[in-house]
Design an enzyme around this catalytic site. Structure first.
Site, PDB file in Angstrom:
ATOM      1  CB  SER A 208      -0.928   0.064   1.346  1.00  0.00           C
ATOM      2  OG  SER A 208       0.036   0.095   2.802  1.00  0.00           O
ATOM      3  CG  HIS A 236      -3.999  -2.046  -1.051  1.00  0.00           C
ATOM      4  ND1 HIS A 236      -4.974  -0.666   0.152  1.00  0.00           N
ATOM      5  CD2 HIS A 236      -3.711  -2.240   1.127  1.00  0.00           C
ATOM      6  CE1 HIS A 236      -4.503  -0.442   1.135  1.00  0.00           C
ATOM      7  NE2 HIS A 236      -3.953  -0.921   1.984  1.00  0.00           N
ATOM      8  CE  LYS A 267      -7.392  -1.510   2.998  1.00  0.00           C
ATOM      9  NZ  LYS A 267      -7.095  -0.489   4.454  1.00  0.00           N
TER      10      LYS A 267
HETATM   11  N1  PLP Z   1      -4.074  -5.919   5.073  1.00  0.00           N
HETATM   12  C1  PLP Z   1      -3.297  -4.718   4.503  1.00  0.00           C
HETATM   13  C2  PLP Z   1      -2.485  -4.753   3.469  1.00  0.00           C
HETATM   14  C3  PLP Z   1      -4.054  -3.283   5.245  1.00  0.00           C
HETATM   15  O1  PLP Z   1      -3.674  -2.504   4.193  1.00  0.00           O
HETATM   16  C4  PLP Z   1      -5.221  -3.432   5.625  1.00  0.00           C
HETATM   17  C5  PLP Z   1      -5.946  -2.364   6.299  1.00  0.00           C
HETATM   18  O2  PLP Z   1      -5.437  -1.059   6.289  1.00  0.00           O
HETATM   19  C6  PLP Z   1      -5.168  -5.005   6.297  1.00  0.00           C
HETATM   20  C7  PLP Z   1      -4.660  -5.381   5.847  1.00  0.00           C
HETATM   21  C8  PLP Z   1      -6.166  -4.268   7.119  1.00  0.00           C
HETATM   22  O3  PLP Z   1      -7.658  -4.315   7.057  1.00  0.00           O
HETATM   23  P1  PLP Z   1      -9.224  -4.289   7.619  1.00  0.00           P
HETATM   24  O4  PLP Z   1      -9.615  -2.725   7.753  1.00  0.00           O
HETATM   25  O5  PLP Z   1     -10.195  -4.589   6.888  1.00  0.00           O
HETATM   26  O6  PLP Z   1      -8.531  -4.677   9.584  1.00  0.00           O
END
Ligand code: PLP
Length: 421
Positions: A208, A236, A267
């Site tokens: 990200s 993502h 997302k």
């Molecule tokens: N994994 C990644 C790569 C993320 O960008 C995020 C959120 O920012 C998460 C996991 C966590 O996701 P959630 O918001 O559903 O807890």
């Protein structure tokens, strides 16, 4: 024994006559908190200026013309958080199943919508089964400890998301950290890990901060060579990468080689909340019995389930929305590059505008907001020193005019602050 609602009946009496101090006023706690905060990265929580995304109409969401702040920093890649059908599905689920289940899944927190969504997620990813969590953070926190024993090994990309890092910390397996997307280093670590019973390679599908995509073909080849399983975090990627939006594994032609996928419903898939693991049925059965965030946390609220379920329906009907986002991403990346900016990553809607200097990133982001474009600057320790950037995120809900307005604002602000000649 009858359950008492009166806290004084609980047996936990407050000794003496002292009235407890309100939390946060204890000088020790205050000093500790201040000392820890000093070391922590400073992040503001700016109030969303335009609270609602426009409601898109038709197959491809469109933002109606109008004056206002345009949001270029949300993970709302497909614009589905304001899609009328997604909102309607949430309202219907709310009316039919109530606000929440007041229970974890295995007591009385499972309704037909939870089972239907799990089945739909598995079908979408072409996997055998799926399990829902309150978030992808929870899915990542639960999987490694449930799956891996002290005889096993986990090999993790050094830039993996914090939730993967925390999930790995919780497990007792042997831990190897390989250099970011460095296949030589991964191979060396895989060789070293041959002594263990089972090996699991864990990587974000798309990272990200840089908008770069894991070399999954090479990872899967190495995993095959050294008898390892592959886990990807698709937060993502789900919904928009690959010809049918299935994710990084579809994009790189390795859907049959990746064993486990964790992803989010918070997302691209409507943006509400929730996460999941999808993969082989025996693994999902194991998680239902052993994964602590699943076992000990409340069931997903029906409205949230309704949103995600409808988002998946829309994506399985057509990939027009994802294609529209891809075209806008292309427009932004090529116009910004032509204007003289360096955009990290390739083809991904995360478009980091690389600036280097932390102060420059912060003042430029502020000035962008003055011009009606909402973006955020990232600097150390969130990204490496000297690699400060403004991260722009493109959505299907942006119009071509929005994209052009953003590029124009960047050009003006870049010239003003010396990022462009
Ligand atoms: N994994 C990644 C790569 C993320 O960008 C995020 C959120 O920012 C998460 C996991 C966590 O996701 P959630 O918001 O559903 O807890």
């Amino acid at each position: 024994m009858a359950c008492s609602q009166n806290p004084s009946d609980s047996g936990h009496h407050i000794s003496g006559s002292a009235v407890p101090k309100p939390l946060g006023t204890d000088p020790l706690l205050k000093e500790d908190a201040e000392r820890l905060l000093e070391k922590a990265p400073k992040r503001s929580e700016p109030l969303q200026l335009r609270r609602r995304w426009p409601r898109p109409r038709g197959a491809v969401p469109r933002r109606p013309m109008g004056i206002g702040i345009i949001n270029f920093c949300a993970n709302n890649y497909l614009g589905l958080s304001s899609h009328p059908e997604v909102i309607r599905a949430a309202v219907e689920a709310l009316e039919k199943f109530g606000a929440g289940l007041s229970s974890v899944r295995f007591i009385c927190g499972t309704q037909s919508i939870h089972k239907d969504l799990e089945e739909k997620i598995a079908r979408f990813h072409q996997r055998e089964d799926a399990i829902l969590y309150a978030s992808c953070f929870d899915a990542n926190a639960g999987i490694f400890e449930a799956l891996l024993t002290p005889e096993d090994a986990v090999l993790s990309d050094e830039l993996n998301h914090a939730s993967i890092i925390d999930g790995i910390r919780l497990c007792k397996a042997n831990k190897y950290r390989y250099k970011h997307m460095d296949m030589q280093d991964l191979e060396a670590k895989l060789k070293e890990a041959q002594k263990h019973r089972l090996r699991l390679v864990a990587t974000d599908g798309a990272f990200s901060m840089d908008g770069d995509i894991a070399p999954l073909r090479e990872i899967c080849q190495l995993a095959h060579k050294y008898d390892a399983l592959v886990f990807i975090d698709e937060c993502h990627a789900t919904g928009f990468l690959g010809p049918n939006g299935r994710g990084t594994d579809e994009l790189l032609g390795v859907m049959d080689k990746v064993t486990i996928i964790n992803s989010t419903l918070g997302k691209a898939l409507g943006g509400a909340a929730g996460g999941y693991t999808t993969g082989p049925k025996p693994l999902i059965d194991l998680l239902r019995q052993r994964s602590r965030p699943y076992l000990f946390s409340n069931s997903l609220p029906p409205a949230v389930v309704g949103c995600a379920s409808k988002a998946l329906d829309l994506l399985m009907e057509s990939n027009a929305i994802a294609q529209s986002m891809a075209a806008k991403t292309q427009r932004f990346r090529s116009k910004m590059t032509a204007a003289g900016f360096t955009i990290s990553g390739k083809d991904h809607p995360i478009c980091p505008v690389m600036l280097g200097d932390a102060r420059l990133a912060s003042v430029m982001a502020e000035d962008m907001l003055n011009r009606g474009i909402y973006v955020i600057g990232f600097s150390y320790p969130v990204v490496p020193k000297g690699k400060a950037r403004i991260r722009v995120q493109i959505s299907a809900v942006h119009s071509d005019e929005d994209i052009d307005r953003c590029v124009e604002a960047f050009t003006q602000v870049g010239r003003k602050h010396g990022a462009l000649p």
